[in-house]
Design a protein around this motif. Structure first.
Motif, PDB file in Angstrom:
ATOM      1  N   GLU A 197       0.831  -1.219   0.000  1.00  0.00           N
ATOM      2  CA  GLU A 197       0.000   0.000   0.000  1.00  0.00           C
ATOM      3  C   GLU A 197       0.858   1.258   0.000  1.00  0.00           C
ATOM      4  N   ARG A 198       1.904   1.240   0.859  1.00  0.00           N
ATOM      5  CA  ARG A 198       2.750   2.416   1.031  1.00  0.00           C
ATOM      6  C   ARG A 198       3.491   2.844  -0.218  1.00  0.00           C
ATOM      7  N   VAL A 199       3.988   1.838  -0.916  1.00  0.00           N
ATOM      8  CA  VAL A 199       4.861   2.129  -2.060  1.00  0.00           C
ATOM      9  C   VAL A 199       4.146   2.989  -3.089  1.00  0.00           C
ATOM     10  N   LYS A 200       2.830   2.799  -3.180  1.00  0.00           N
ATOM     11  CA  LYS A 200       2.059   3.519  -4.203  1.00  0.00           C
ATOM     12  C   LYS A 200       2.166   5.027  -4.005  1.00  0.00           C
TER      13      LYS A 200
ATOM     14  N   GLU B 234       2.159  10.255   0.530  1.00  0.00           N
ATOM     15  CA  GLU B 234       0.874  10.964   0.588  1.00  0.00           C
ATOM     16  C   GLU B 234       0.097  10.484   1.809  1.00  0.00           C
ATOM     17  N   GLY B 235      -0.292  11.419   2.648  1.00  0.00           N
ATOM     18  CA  GLY B 235      -1.105  11.064   3.807  1.00  0.00           C
ATOM     19  C   GLY B 235      -0.296  10.757   5.044  1.00  0.00           C
ATOM     20  N   PHE B 236       0.959  10.336   4.923  1.00  0.00           N
ATOM     21  CA  PHE B 236       1.780  10.013   6.109  1.00  0.00           C
ATOM     22  C   PHE B 236       2.717  11.173   6.407  1.00  0.00           C
ATOM     23  N   ASN B 237       3.618  11.468   5.490  1.00  0.00           N
ATOM     24  CA  ASN B 237       4.417  12.688   5.607  1.00  0.00           C
ATOM     25  C   ASN B 237       4.411  13.358   4.236  1.00  0.00           C
ATOM     26  N   SER B 238       3.270  13.951   3.910  1.00  0.00           N
ATOM     27  CA  SER B 238       3.098  14.593   2.604  1.00  0.00           C
ATOM     28  C   SER B 238       4.028  15.802   2.512  1.00  0.00           C
TER      29      SER B 238
END
Ligand code: G5P
Ligand code: MG
Length: 220
Positions: free
Chosen positions: A120-123, A137-141
């Motif tokens: 999921e993260r890699v995307k 995106e969404g974690f440390n944008s």
């Protein structure tokens, strides 16, 4: 201030958060960070002989040959203070043995993150190539989409983050890199950290490392 020796490695599957956790470690403890993947990507961008050679392997999700990597990382280690964290090296038992023969490692940190979380993260990964700074995106944008927070330069998506290449990288990890974990377990220096997020993993890593190195002991 006296400089103490400290030699460590961080292991974990592709996109398990090695770069993310490493950047927190080096900021906290003032260690040298040598990321094999970041260095190779810089060589690829600069079209150096090693970059040209490595690119063929990286874009297919294959490992760069051991002899190339051992020489490459040995040279990088020799450029920095003897207080370092290697990220992405070693990745095979042959690399681990070559490193072990020359350096007394203090600790091998292993990040354990479930594969579905990784995929999921890699995307959403975006990278600033010159520094290795990584965003999600969404974690440390990034503050401005597509731009590095520090320099404002463009961010890129890695060629080897395409789903089919990620699958290959995970297979290579299982086959070639998982035995490295056992290598360090047998040597008695392995510390493992499991979790679904880097924020969950980081405090455990911090507690562990604080038993080895007092905060900011090393000086530039
Ligand atoms: P690399 O560059 O070493 P990998 O595959 O080992 O590549 P990678 O992909 O760099 O590792 P990472 O550093 O473990 O991943 O993870 P990261 O970048 O910090 O985090 C991944 C993403 O998740 C980021 O977008 C981050 O922001 C986000 N993230 C982190 N934590 C969280 C969280 O909690 N939540 C969310 N939502 N997101 C989060 O090697 C590349 C290639 O180079 C060659 C190989 O071909 C390799 O495939 N290579 C070598 N070949 C042979 N020997 C070696 N020693 C080699 N070293 C490199
Ligand atoms: Mg990385």
């Amino acid at each position: 201030m006296a400089t103490k020796l400290f030699k460590s490695v961080i292991l974990g599957a592709p996109a398990s958060g090695k770069g993310t956790i490493s950047s927190r470690i080096v900021k906290t403890f003032n260690l040298e960070h040598i990321s094999s993947g970041d260095k190779l990507r810089q060589h690829i961008q600069n079209n150096t002989p090693i970059g040209i050679k490595a690119q063929e392997y990286i874009k297919q999700g294959q490992l760069v040959p051991d002899n190339v990597m051992i020489q490459f990382i040995t040279e990088e280690i020799n450029k920095v203070r003897p207080v370092w964290l290697l990220d992405g090296f070693p990745r095979t038992v042959a690399q681990a043995k070559a490193l072990w023969d020359v350096h007394n490692l203090d600790v091998a940190l292993n990040l354990v993150v479930p594969f579905p979380v990784i995929i999921e993260r890699v995307k959403g990964r975006w990278v600033h190539l010159p520094s290795g700074r990584v965003y999600n995106e969404g974690f440390n944008s990034p503050k401005i989409p597509g731009k590095d927070d520090v320099t404002g330069e463009p961010l890129i998506q890695r060629e080897d983050d395409k789903p089919e290449v990620v699958q290959k990288r995970l297979e290579q990890y299982e086959k070639l890199t998982r035995p490295v974990i056992e290598f360090y377990r047998e040597k008695g220096i392995l510390k493992e950290f499991a979790g679904n997020t880097s924020d969950e993993i980081w405090p455990k890593v911090l507690d562990c490392l604080a038993t080895y190195i007092p905060l900011h002991i090393t000086s530039k």
